[in-house]
Design a protein around this motif. Sequence first.
Motif, PDB file in Angstrom:
ATOM      1  N   TYR A  17      37.728  17.035  31.763  1.00  0.00           N
ATOM      2  CA  TYR A  17      38.546  17.334  30.584  1.00  0.00           C
ATOM      3  C   TYR A  17      40.051  17.184  30.809  1.00  0.00           C
ATOM      4  N   GLY A  18      40.465  16.910  32.030  1.00  0.00           N
ATOM      5  CA  GLY A  18      41.885  16.761  32.323  1.00  0.00           C
ATOM      6  C   GLY A  18      42.640  18.074  32.364  1.00  0.00           C
ATOM      7  N   VAL A  19      41.951  19.170  32.657  1.00  0.00           N
ATOM      8  CA  VAL A  19      42.596  20.476  32.727  1.00  0.00           C
ATOM      9  C   VAL A  19      42.624  20.961  34.170  1.00  0.00           C
ATOM     10  N   THR A  20      43.548  21.868  34.455  1.00  0.00           N
ATOM     11  CA  THR A  20      43.547  22.543  35.744  1.00  0.00           C
ATOM     12  C   THR A  20      43.121  23.988  35.527  1.00  0.00           C
ATOM     13  N   VAL A  21      42.361  24.502  36.471  1.00  0.00           N
ATOM     14  CA  VAL A  21      41.876  25.869  36.391  1.00  0.00           C
ATOM     15  C   VAL A  21      42.346  26.604  37.640  1.00  0.00           C
ATOM     16  N   THR A  22      43.028  27.722  37.420  1.00  0.00           N
ATOM     17  CA  THR A  22      43.432  28.559  38.543  1.00  0.00           C
ATOM     18  C   THR A  22      42.871  29.953  38.326  1.00  0.00           C
ATOM     19  N   THR A  23      42.577  30.622  39.416  1.00  0.00           N
ATOM     20  CA  THR A  23      42.019  31.967  39.338  1.00  0.00           C
ATOM     21  C   THR A  23      42.416  32.754  40.567  1.00  0.00           C
ATOM     22  N   ASN A  24      42.334  34.061  40.463  1.00  0.00           N
ATOM     23  CA  ASN A  24      42.627  34.918  41.596  1.00  0.00           C
ATOM     24  C   ASN A  24      41.363  35.334  42.344  1.00  0.00           C
ATOM     25  N   ASP A  25      40.231  34.752  41.980  1.00  0.00           N
ATOM     26  CA  ASP A  25      38.955  35.080  42.616  1.00  0.00           C
ATOM     27  C   ASP A  25      38.091  33.825  42.649  1.00  0.00           C
ATOM     28  N   ASP A  26      37.110  33.783  43.526  1.00  0.00           N
ATOM     29  CA  ASP A  26      36.277  32.584  43.619  1.00  0.00           C
ATOM     30  C   ASP A  26      34.927  32.722  42.929  1.00  0.00           C
ATOM     31  N   SER A  27      34.595  33.920  42.444  1.00  0.00           N
ATOM     32  CA  SER A  27      33.334  34.095  41.729  1.00  0.00           C
ATOM     33  C   SER A  27      33.403  35.369  40.894  1.00  0.00           C
ATOM     34  N   VAL A  28      32.497  35.449  39.934  1.00  0.00           N
ATOM     35  CA  VAL A  28      32.343  36.646  39.113  1.00  0.00           C
ATOM     36  C   VAL A  28      30.885  37.063  39.250  1.00  0.00           C
ATOM     37  N   VAL A  29      30.668  38.307  39.676  1.00  0.00           N
ATOM     38  CA  VAL A  29      29.315  38.785  39.951  1.00  0.00           C
ATOM     39  C   VAL A  29      28.998  39.943  39.014  1.00  0.00           C
ATOM     40  N   PHE A  30      27.801  39.904  38.434  1.00  0.00           N
ATOM     41  CA  PHE A  30      27.320  40.961  37.559  1.00  0.00           C
ATOM     42  C   PHE A  30      26.054  41.565  38.157  1.00  0.00           C
ATOM     43  N   ASP A  31      25.869  42.862  37.982  1.00  0.00           N
ATOM     44  CA  ASP A  31      24.644  43.492  38.453  1.00  0.00           C
ATOM     45  C   ASP A  31      23.535  43.268  37.413  1.00  0.00           C
ATOM     46  N   PRO A  32      22.301  43.686  37.690  1.00  0.00           N
ATOM     47  CA  PRO A  32      21.196  43.441  36.751  1.00  0.00           C
ATOM     48  C   PRO A  32      21.402  44.040  35.362  1.00  0.00           C
ATOM     49  N   ARG A  33      22.288  45.038  35.232  1.00  0.00           N
ATOM     50  CA  ARG A  33      22.561  45.642  33.930  1.00  0.00           C
ATOM     51  C   ARG A  33      23.600  44.870  33.144  1.00  0.00           C
ATOM     52  N   GLY A  34      24.212  43.860  33.774  1.00  0.00           N
ATOM     53  CA  GLY A  34      25.251  43.084  33.109  1.00  0.00           C
ATOM     54  C   GLY A  34      26.646  43.614  33.344  1.00  0.00           C
TER      55      GLY A  34
END
Length: 65
Positions: A17-34
């Motif tokens: 898409y020609g966009v850059t994505v920056t973040t302060n973390d490398d993943s987002v984790v959710f428990d089984p309850r969401g």
Amino acid sequence: TNVVDTIDPPQNLNTRYGVTVTTNDDSVVFDPRGLGTQTATTRIVVAKNEFADTVEITPVGNIVK
């Protein structure tokens, strides 16, 4: 049981898409309850040219724009 699942294979958004994505973390984790399992808010910034937008995911999993 500490099982990690990837919902979709990683995509190169700059190539696609020609966009850059920056973040302060490398993943987002959710428990089984969401609920998020992070200890701090994850910030994701998507930018293209002079435009940018930010999405934040709080430690409990709320998405804030």
